[in-house]
Scaffold this motif. Structure first.
Motif, PDB file in Angstrom:
ATOM      1  N   ALA A  70       0.708  -2.051   0.054  1.00 64.53           N
ATOM      2  CA  ALA A  70      -0.039   0.122   0.129  1.00 64.53           C
ATOM      3  C   ALA A  70       0.652   1.349  -0.057  1.00 64.53           C
ATOM      4  O   ALA A  70       0.610   2.380  -0.664  1.00 64.53           O
ATOM      5  N   ILE A  71       2.123   1.304   0.415  1.00 58.94           N
ATOM      6  CA  ILE A  71       2.642   2.438   1.154  1.00 58.94           C
ATOM      7  C   ILE A  71       3.417   2.584  -0.989  1.00 58.94           C
ATOM      8  O   ILE A  71       3.771   4.092  -1.529  1.00 58.94           O
ATOM      9  N   TYR A  72       4.068   1.881  -1.125  1.00 53.22           N
ATOM     10  CA  TYR A  72       4.292   1.547  -3.038  1.00 53.22           C
ATOM     11  C   TYR A  72       3.432   2.245  -3.414  1.00 53.22           C
ATOM     12  O   TYR A  72       3.268   3.206  -4.616  1.00 53.22           O
ATOM     13  N   ASP A  73       2.307   1.451  -3.223  1.00 48.26           N
ATOM     14  CA  ASP A  73       1.303   2.575  -4.405  1.00 48.26           C
ATOM     15  C   ASP A  73       0.928   3.765  -4.139  1.00 48.26           C
ATOM     16  O   ASP A  73       1.029   4.786  -4.765  1.00 48.26           O
ATOM     17  N   THR A  74       1.087   4.103  -2.536  1.00 48.53           N
ATOM     18  CA  THR A  74       0.725   5.810  -2.600  1.00 48.53           C
ATOM     19  C   THR A  74       2.245   6.025  -3.096  1.00 48.53           C
ATOM     20  O   THR A  74       2.008   7.730  -3.498  1.00 48.53           O
ATOM     21  N   LEU A  75       3.436   5.632  -3.304  1.00 46.84           N
ATOM     22  CA  LEU A  75       4.060   6.022  -3.622  1.00 46.84           C
ATOM     23  C   LEU A  75       4.639   6.601  -4.848  1.00 46.84           C
ATOM     24  O   LEU A  75       5.092   7.477  -6.075  1.00 46.84           O
ATOM     25  N   ALA A  76       4.124   5.293  -5.752  1.00 48.88           N
ATOM     26  CA  ALA A  76       4.097   5.578  -6.994  1.00 48.88           C
ATOM     27  C   ALA A  76       2.883   6.702  -7.497  1.00 48.88           C
ATOM     28  O   ALA A  76       3.255   7.297  -8.241  1.00 48.88           O
ATOM     29  N   LEU A  77       1.630   6.906  -6.669  1.00 46.24           N
ATOM     30  CA  LEU A  77       0.762   7.434  -7.004  1.00 46.24           C
ATOM     31  C   LEU A  77       1.568   8.837  -7.296  1.00 46.24           C
ATOM     32  O   LEU A  77       1.804  10.160  -8.230  1.00 46.24           O
ATOM     33  N   TRP A  78       2.921   8.938  -6.084  1.00 46.83           N
ATOM     34  CA  TRP A  78       2.850  11.051  -5.987  1.00 46.83           C
ATOM     35  C   TRP A  78       4.178  10.959  -7.057  1.00 46.83           C
ATOM     36  O   TRP A  78       3.784  11.780  -7.656  1.00 46.83           O
ATOM     37  N   TYR A  79       4.784  10.151  -7.426  1.00 49.62           N
ATOM     38  CA  TYR A  79       5.379  10.181  -8.723  1.00 49.62           C
ATOM     39  C   TYR A  79       5.079  10.422  -9.779  1.00 49.62           C
ATOM     40  O   TYR A  79       5.258  11.501 -10.708  1.00 49.62           O
ATOM     41  N   TYR A  80       3.866   9.603 -10.346  1.00 50.08           N
ATOM     42  CA  TYR A  80       3.097  10.108 -11.653  1.00 50.08           C
ATOM     43  C   TYR A  80       2.147  11.257 -11.240  1.00 50.08           C
ATOM     44  O   TYR A  80       2.555  11.922 -11.945  1.00 50.08           O
ATOM     45  N   GLU A  81       1.603  11.563  -9.754  1.00 47.12           N
ATOM     46  CA  GLU A  81       1.263  12.783  -9.681  1.00 47.12           C
ATOM     47  C   GLU A  81       2.429  14.522  -9.763  1.00 47.12           C
ATOM     48  O   GLU A  81       1.936  15.505 -10.789  1.00 47.12           O
ATOM     49  N   TYR A  82       3.158  13.567 -10.544  1.00 44.61           N
ATOM     50  CA  TYR A  82       4.486  15.542  -9.798  1.00 44.61           C
ATOM     51  C   TYR A  82       4.782  14.554 -11.276  1.00 44.61           C
ATOM     52  O   TYR A  82       6.556  15.080 -11.746  1.00 44.61           O
ATOM     53  N   ASN A  83       4.588  13.956 -12.300  1.00 42.41           N
ATOM     54  CA  ASN A  83       5.152  13.572 -13.608  1.00 42.41           C
ATOM     55  C   ASN A  83       6.527  12.969 -13.710  1.00 42.41           C
ATOM     56  O   ASN A  83       7.328  13.093 -14.465  1.00 42.41           O
ATOM     57  N   GLN A  84       6.671  12.279 -12.253  1.00 44.36           N
ATOM     58  CA  GLN A  84       8.231  11.286 -12.372  1.00 44.36           C
ATOM     59  C   GLN A  84       8.273  10.194 -12.324  1.00 44.36           C
ATOM     60  O   GLN A  84       7.654   9.457 -12.169  1.00 44.36           O
ATOM     61  N   LEU A  85       7.370   9.947 -14.477  1.00 47.77           N
ATOM     62  CA  LEU A  85       7.298   8.765 -14.921  1.00 47.77           C
ATOM     63  C   LEU A  85       8.090   7.854 -14.955  1.00 47.77           C
ATOM     64  O   LEU A  85       7.335   6.883 -14.148  1.00 47.77           O
TER      65      LEU A  85
END
Length: 235
Positions: A70-85
């Motif tokens: 779940a924490i990896y999911d949230t971190l992945a979303l964080w990177y996506y939201e800031y366009n660090q694809l």
């Protein structure tokens, strides 16, 4: 993208982890202090729009619970939201290593890889989503990427699955009709027939491509994008 609230993801993960620990040891609090502290820091950093602190809080949470997807999911979303694809895709892949059924991570990975132009990996993750939800709109996206990858047979097969689906007449895709952001709805069946025509055109089978394009136009005569394709093919 069907995002979960990122903070909710963190707390669900933390609660599950804490409940597991509570069965093996006595604790005054159900959630350990370090986890509660960093979850609070994360939530406040999100509230105050401080992305660097939010990201660090997530890494602190990972240090405490490295097996928590779940924490990896949230971190992945964080990177996506800031366009660090690239980072979003890599973190999402690690989440799926921990939980192969993590569809949230599969979606983040699929979209990130697609935007990065890594289409083979995008297709793999979109296929995982399609197998989970049987969404023919997702299958259309897969088929279009397969066309780009020149995986013609797979693209045709998937287009045929869409055309044969009872839902393809009612489900709609949105297509642009000009450079002023005007759009029109096109049935998924018509779009899939057009896609088969595009495959044949790319293969050099111009006559078959025209037949497929005409079949799609007969079903939806006002399909602007396809009318232009037909005109270009006749030049």
């Amino acid at each position: 993208m069907k995002y979960l609230l990122s903070l909710l993801i963190v707390f669900i993960g933390l609660l599950a982890n804490a409940q597991e620990k509570a069965t093996t040891q006595t604790r005054k609090d159900s959630i350990p202090w370090e986890l509660r502290k960093n979850a609070f820091i994360y939530s406040m950093a999100k509230q105050y729009n401080d992305p660097s602190v939010a990201r660090m809080a997530l890494y602190n949470l990972l240090a405490e619970t490295p097996q928590n997807p779940a924490i990896y999911d949230t971190l992945a979303l964080w990177y996506y939201e800031y366009n660090q694809l690239a980072s979003a895709a890599l973190v999402a892949q690690d989440a799926m290593k921990l939980n192969p059924d993590d569809l949230f991570a599969a979606e983040v990975a699929a979209i990130s890889f697609e935007q990065l132009g890594v289409k083979n990996k995008a297709v793999s993750n979109y296929e995982k989503l399609y197998l989970a939800n049987n969404d023919i709109g997702m299958l259309y996206k897969i088929a279009f990427l397969q066309l780009d990858l020149k995986r013609y047979g797979e693209a045709i097969n998937n287009a045929d699955v869409i055309i044969g689906s009872a839902k393809s007449d009612s489900e709609q895709l949105v297509f642009p009709i000009d450079d002023k952001n005007n759009t029109q709805n096109v049935s998924l069946k018509v779009a899939a027939i057009r896609l088969k025509g595009m495959v044949e055109e790319d293969r050099g089978n111009t006559s078959l491509a025209k037949d497929l394009y005409q079949k799609a136009l007969d079903m939806q005569p006002d399909f602007v994008v396809l009318k232009q394709q037909m005109a270009d093919l006749d030049k």
